[in-house]
Design an enzyme around this catalytic site. Structure first.
Site, PDB file in Angstrom:
ATOM      1  N   ARG A 262       0.828  -1.216   0.000  1.00  0.00           N
ATOM      2  CA  ARG A 262       0.000   0.000   0.000  1.00  0.00           C
ATOM      3  C   ARG A 262       0.857   1.258   0.000  1.00  0.00           C
ATOM      4  NH1 ARG A 262      -2.869  -4.203   1.872  1.00  0.00           N
ATOM      5  NH2 ARG A 262      -5.151  -4.181   1.906  1.00  0.00           N
TER       6      ARG A 262
ATOM      7  N   GLY B 183      -1.601 -11.645  -4.759  1.00  0.00           N
ATOM      8  CA  GLY B 183      -3.040 -11.361  -4.801  1.00  0.00           C
ATOM      9  C   GLY B 183      -3.313  -9.900  -4.480  1.00  0.00           C
TER      10      GLY B 183
ATOM     11  N   SER C 286     -12.899  -9.731   2.976  1.00  0.00           N
ATOM     12  CA  SER C 286     -11.653  -9.654   2.218  1.00  0.00           C
ATOM     13  C   SER C 286     -11.160  -8.217   2.155  1.00  0.00           C
ATOM     14  CB  SER C 286     -11.847 -10.195   0.796  1.00  0.00           C
ATOM     15  OG  SER C 286     -10.775  -9.768  -0.025  1.00  0.00           O
TER      16      SER C 286
ATOM     17  N   GLN D  23      -8.670  -7.306   0.461  1.00  0.00           N
ATOM     18  CA  GLN D  23      -8.267  -7.000  -0.918  1.00  0.00           C
ATOM     19  C   GLN D  23      -9.453  -6.479  -1.711  1.00  0.00           C
ATOM     20  OE1 GLN D  23      -6.360 -10.598  -2.315  1.00  0.00           O
ATOM     21  NE2 GLN D  23      -4.525 -10.222  -1.095  1.00  0.00           N
TER      22      GLN D  23
ATOM     23  N   ASP E  68      -4.070 -15.585   7.460  1.00  0.00           N
ATOM     24  CA  ASP E  68      -2.783 -16.037   6.915  1.00  0.00           C
ATOM     25  C   ASP E  68      -1.990 -16.881   7.915  1.00  0.00           C
ATOM     26  OD1 ASP E  68      -3.354 -14.726   4.563  1.00  0.00           O
ATOM     27  OD2 ASP E  68      -2.194 -12.935   5.071  1.00  0.00           O
TER      28      ASP E  68
ATOM     29  N   ARG F 211      -5.140 -24.028   1.012  1.00  0.00           N
ATOM     30  CA  ARG F 211      -4.371 -24.226   2.251  1.00  0.00           C
ATOM     31  C   ARG F 211      -5.005 -25.226   3.199  1.00  0.00           C
ATOM     32  NH1 ARG F 211      -2.136 -18.044   3.278  1.00  0.00           N
ATOM     33  NH2 ARG F 211      -0.411 -18.225   1.804  1.00  0.00           N
TER      34      ARG F 211
HETATM   35  C1  S3P Z   1      -4.370  -8.988   2.251  1.00  0.00           C
HETATM   36  C2  S3P Z   1      -5.616  -9.479   2.522  1.00  0.00           C
HETATM   37  C3  S3P Z   1      -5.887 -10.896   2.792  1.00  0.00           C
HETATM   38  C4  S3P Z   1      -4.618 -11.664   3.112  1.00  0.00           C
HETATM   39  C5  S3P Z   1      -3.506 -11.345   2.158  1.00  0.00           C
HETATM   40  C6  S3P Z   1      -3.176  -9.856   2.203  1.00  0.00           C
HETATM   41  C7  S3P Z   1      -4.202  -7.540   1.988  1.00  0.00           C
HETATM   42  O1  S3P Z   1      -6.461 -11.477   1.631  1.00  0.00           O
HETATM   43  O2  S3P Z   1      -4.868 -13.052   3.119  1.00  0.00           O
HETATM   44  O3  S3P Z   1      -2.341 -12.082   2.471  1.00  0.00           O
HETATM   45  O4  S3P Z   1      -3.056  -7.044   1.954  1.00  0.00           O
HETATM   46  O5  S3P Z   1      -5.226  -6.845   1.828  1.00  0.00           O
HETATM   47  P1  S3P Z   1      -8.064 -11.441   1.363  1.00  0.00           P
HETATM   48  O6  S3P Z   1      -8.451 -10.041   1.062  1.00  0.00           O
HETATM   49  O7  S3P Z   1      -8.257 -12.351   0.173  1.00  0.00           O
HETATM   50  O8  S3P Z   1      -8.693 -11.975   2.600  1.00  0.00           O
END
Ligand code: S3P
Length: 430
Positions: free
Chosen positions: A29, A96, A169, A171, A317, A348
């Protein structure tokens, strides 16, 4: 190229202190916000891991000037309007966070671009991001209606939306908020369970106004971010491996310094305490809108626990390493409501169950988690990482308590989040 590694520790004890490397979520970020902001952003404590370098690479291809000097990074930008249309495909590697947040950022930009990731990313669901972004007016072409990369993005004018999140989530939430920055009007995101809130905190750090009331986030479009200094805390998700190691390896005492203690991330500390682990937290401080502190852990007599509900997003995680912890706790540990584990870097649930079984653990998969009975002495074996950094590190920590050697099939994947993992481990093994 994948290189295997033999891990053979003869009854070690772990002693000493580690300075935990920068938080992966916050490092990503810091680059993204620095690239969107006007002016110079300086980052201290940046995690120079494969994933975070993928983010830097994508923004460099957009013409943003980024210089990296170890953990210090500077980002010079005149804002998004100054970005150039990339003449190459943006490669997000195994990340991701890079892929999903970039979709949100690029959707409201004035440029066209194409995103692709590695083999794992190409199997991970993107519709959870492209669907709400399409409601804002975004234009994507991707495999299976925008489900999988490669995805082409035609930047366009967006409108604010009210969106109730179907999954917890960060993300997805962050992709919507970053798109909202360029959207007309207000965007409201309603979470069912609170996920990590680094985006909300960093928006404020870069001068934006955002309102968060319980699970409802309100954010007005058209705000300008201004370059600033960001101090990145140590990653509690990396510290987690050594927190568990300190608790399960006999005669151990470890202090982990500079660990981020944002309460949307500290589920692991709640579970360690519930399972009787001896942990203490000192030197609390606040950096760049984030809490930090030092955590000390000692060898502990552990009991089982149930890990479920709103705890899950706060430790998602950490579940692979918590499963290893549970093999050493008395009783039945139940992990449920964690179906999201199936769409991480690998599935996982399957990976943890398959690999810990090979070491003699009593563990079985369920539809949304796993059940582990302990305590069980573990033996050595040949383990697969599935190219997943957290499975690799779980296997490495397991090898500290196995009666014979553990071999992991791919050492390199650990660099996705913790490039100096084995160097740091070597300094505390006595
Ligand atoms: C993350 C959000 C999580 C986490 C990933 C990092 C982030 O994923 O598992 O390692 O930086 O916003 P999800 O948004 O899929 O839960």
């Amino acid at each position: 190229m994948t290189v295997s590694k033999v891990l053979d520790y003869a009854q070690p004890s772990l002693q000493g202190s580690l300075r935990i490397p920068g938080d992966k979520s916050i490092s990503h970020r810091s680059i993204m916000f620095g690239a969107i902001a006007e002016g110079t952003t300086t980052v201290e404590g940046f995690l120079q891991s494969d994933d975070c370098l993928s983010t830097i690479d994508c923004f460099s291809k957009l013409g943003v000037k980024i210089s990296v000097d170890g953990e210090n990074v500077s980002v010079h930008s005149n804002g998004m309007d100054a970005w150039k249309e990339p003449d190459e495909i943006l490669y997000t590697g195994n990340s991701g966070t890079t892929t999903r947040l970039m979709l949100g950022i690029l959707a409201g930009s004035s440029i066209s671009s194409v995103l692709i990731g590695d083999e794992s990313i190409q199997k991970r669901p993107m519709k959870r991001v492209t669907d709400p972004l399409k409601l804002m007016g975004a234009s994507f072409i991707g495999r299976e209606s925008g489900q999988y990369t490669p995805i082409a993005i035609e930047g366009t004018k967006l409108q604010g939306i009210t969106y109730k999140m179907p999954v917890a989530s960060a993300q997805v939430k962050s992709a919507i908020l970053l798109a909202a920055l360029n959207a007309e009007g207000e965007t409201v995101v309603i979470e069912t369970e609170t996920s990590r809130d680094h985006t909300e905190k960093m928006l404020q750090h870069f001068g934006a106004t955002i309102s968060v009331e319980d699970k409802t986030i309100r954010f007005k479009g058209g705000q300008t971010l201004t370059g600033t200094h960001v101090v990145v805390p140590g990653d509690i998700s990396s510290a987690a491996f050594f927190l568990v190691a300190g608790a399960i390896v006999p005669n151990s005492k470890l202090t982990l310094q500079n660990v981020g203690l944002n309460e949307t991330r500290t589920g692991i500390l709640d579970v360690l305490q519930a399972m009787n682990a001896k942990i203490t937290i000192q030197a609390l401080n606040n950096v760049s809108h984030e809490e930090i502190g030092d955590i000390t852990v000692e060898t502990s007599t552990l009991k089982s626990s149930v890990i479920s509900g709103d705890l899950i997003p706060r430790l998602i995680d950490e579940i692979p390493i918590l499963a290893l912890l549970a093999t050493q706790a008395t009783g039945k540990t139940i992990i449920k409501d964690a179906e999201e584990l199936k769409v991480k870097e690998t599935n996982r649930i399957d990976a943890v169950v398959n690999e810990l079984k090979k070491l003699g653990a009593t563990i079985s998969a369920t539809a949304d988690g796993m059940v582990i009975e302990g305590p069980t002495p573990l033996h050595g074996g040949d383990l697969k990482t599935y190219g997943d950094h957290r499975i690799g590190m779980m296997a490495a920590i397991a090898s500290l308590i196995t009666s014979s050697a553990v071999t992991i099939d791919n050492e390199a994947c650990i660099a996705v989040s913790y490039p100096n993992f084995f160097e740091q481990l070597a300094t505390i093994v006595k």
